[in-house]
Design an enzyme around this catalytic site. Sequence first.
Site, PDB file in Angstrom:
ATOM      1  N   LYS A 103      -0.170   3.237  -2.586  1.00  0.00           N
ATOM      2  CA  LYS A 103      -1.193   4.446  -2.740  1.00  0.00           C
ATOM      3  C   LYS A 103      -0.335   5.800  -2.608  1.00  0.00           C
ATOM      4  O   LYS A 103      -1.975   6.812  -3.859  1.00  0.00           O
ATOM      5  CB  LYS A 103      -2.659   3.596  -1.871  1.00  0.00           C
ATOM      6  CG  LYS A 103      -2.331   2.359  -1.658  1.00  0.00           C
ATOM      7  CD  LYS A 103      -3.631   2.045  -0.905  1.00  0.00           C
ATOM      8  CE  LYS A 103      -4.141   0.664  -0.832  1.00  0.00           C
ATOM      9  NZ  LYS A 103      -4.570   0.142   0.327  1.00  0.00           N
TER      10      LYS A 103
ATOM     11  N   SER B 214       0.950  -0.963  -1.179  1.00  0.00           N
ATOM     12  CA  SER B 214      -0.024   0.080   0.197  1.00  0.00           C
ATOM     13  C   SER B 214       0.568   1.292  -0.343  1.00  0.00           C
ATOM     14  O   SER B 214       0.337   2.045   0.201  1.00  0.00           O
ATOM     15  CB  SER B 214      -0.762   0.035   1.413  1.00  0.00           C
ATOM     16  OG  SER B 214      -2.213  -0.660   0.620  1.00  0.00           O
TER      17      SER B 214
ATOM     18  N   TYR C  76      -4.022   4.368   7.958  1.00  0.00           N
ATOM     19  CA  TYR C  76      -5.877   3.348   8.165  1.00  0.00           C
ATOM     20  C   TYR C  76      -6.109   3.649   9.607  1.00  0.00           C
ATOM     21  O   TYR C  76      -6.318   5.183   9.404  1.00  0.00           O
ATOM     22  CB  TYR C  76      -5.433   1.174   8.042  1.00  0.00           C
ATOM     23  CG  TYR C  76      -4.709   1.641   6.631  1.00  0.00           C
ATOM     24  CD1 TYR C  76      -5.372   1.652   5.745  1.00  0.00           C
ATOM     25  CD2 TYR C  76      -3.757   0.253   6.875  1.00  0.00           C
ATOM     26  CE1 TYR C  76      -4.497   1.207   4.089  1.00  0.00           C
ATOM     27  CE2 TYR C  76      -3.469   0.483   5.334  1.00  0.00           C
ATOM     28  CZ  TYR C  76      -3.678  -0.026   4.530  1.00  0.00           C
ATOM     29  OH  TYR C  76      -2.727  -0.092   3.074  1.00  0.00           O
TER      30      TYR C  76
ATOM     31  N   VAL D 227       1.351  -3.397   4.005  1.00  0.00           N
ATOM     32  CA  VAL D 227       1.587  -4.651   4.932  1.00  0.00           C
ATOM     33  C   VAL D 227       2.681  -5.582   4.032  1.00  0.00           C
ATOM     34  O   VAL D 227       2.978  -6.530   5.110  1.00  0.00           O
ATOM     35  CB  VAL D 227       0.284  -5.643   4.926  1.00  0.00           C
ATOM     36  CG1 VAL D 227      -0.773  -5.303   4.894  1.00  0.00           C
ATOM     37  CG2 VAL D 227       0.090  -5.589   3.086  1.00  0.00           C
TER      38      VAL D 227
HETATM   39  N1  GLU Z   1      -2.529  -5.967  -1.493  1.00  0.00           N
HETATM   40  C1  GLU Z   1      -3.278  -5.421   0.178  1.00  0.00           C
HETATM   41  C2  GLU Z   1      -4.476  -5.394  -0.512  1.00  0.00           C
HETATM   42  O1  GLU Z   1      -4.268  -4.417  -1.121  1.00  0.00           O
HETATM   43  C3  GLU Z   1      -2.368  -4.475   0.186  1.00  0.00           C
HETATM   44  C4  GLU Z   1      -3.179  -3.362   1.998  1.00  0.00           C
HETATM   45  C5  GLU Z   1      -1.729  -2.873   2.296  1.00  0.00           C
HETATM   46  O2  GLU Z   1      -0.268  -3.191   2.446  1.00  0.00           O
HETATM   47  O3  GLU Z   1      -2.454  -2.178   3.479  1.00  0.00           O
HETATM   48  O4  GLU Z   1      -5.199  -6.349   0.434  1.00  0.00           O
END
Ligand code: GLU
Length: 306
Positions: A66, A63, A242, A260
Amino acid sequence: MDLAAVLNDVATAIEPQRGSGKVADYIPALAEVDPNGFGMSVVTVSGECFAVGQADHPFSLQSVTKVMSLTLALEILGDPFWERSGREPSGDPFNSLVQLEHENGIPRNPLINAGALVSTDVLVSRHGRDGAVEAILKFATELADGEPVRIDSRVAASERETGFRNAALANFIRSFGNLHNPPEDVLHVYFHQCALEMSCKGLSRAMLYLANRGRDPVTGRQVVSERRARRINAIMMTCGHYDASGDFAFHVGLPGKSGVGGGIIAIAPGQLSVAVWAPGLSPQGNSLVGTLALEKFTSLTGLSVF
Ligand code: GLU
């Protein structure tokens, strides 16, 4: 300030906690990662680099990307992007569906999965499905300035195999008309974007423009305008972790984004960018030791924005 000594002090301070947290295990490629891994790297706006631990070790950005897709989507759409995504903290887990129904398919912010799918959709509209993957890879590669960047196709394939919730999100957003492309195309790009791999050195180098009013101080490239850099940092501060974004601001006090894979990028505006990697996660999916390391880093340097 002796940043080399600071990083050594940080590494010493986190040593007793090393290996704590739970490594992401929803796909094999992440579950196999050594839970004791730790690396940290700083790049200053004058171009100096400092590192400690496994700062050259590539990890799955997940993420953290993003921020990259948001940056590219804002460059394409400009402010009208904000008609398709909010910019408030969600207070919900990264992959939550509940708010979307109440809020008519407009994600709370672009740093949760729902919002990232909207950013990715903007890239698919501009570049097509495969072109969008290339655009993200090219952007990261240029910013990394010679540090290695790659997409791990095994991770991308596993993301697809396990990505039922992301598929649900994409279809749900599409049902409100807030995805303009087929959900499977948007998901293809999103899963490849999650599978982007870099080291702490590469990541801290790549995101340096956010610490320097949108301009890469080494190459001189104006990546985004000063105003946009400020706003991306604001969103990272309020939404980058988050439902633990408030806690990260409280303890670390810098704009940041986690993934993650155990990586976190944090920005000290006007000063430096800092990347940390430690794969054990908190229950909210943020690197546990990475957050501790950044808290120690800002305590020692006084580099909080507050
Ligand atoms: N590949 C994970 C998802 O989209 C990424 C989530 C993350 O890195 O927080 O569920």
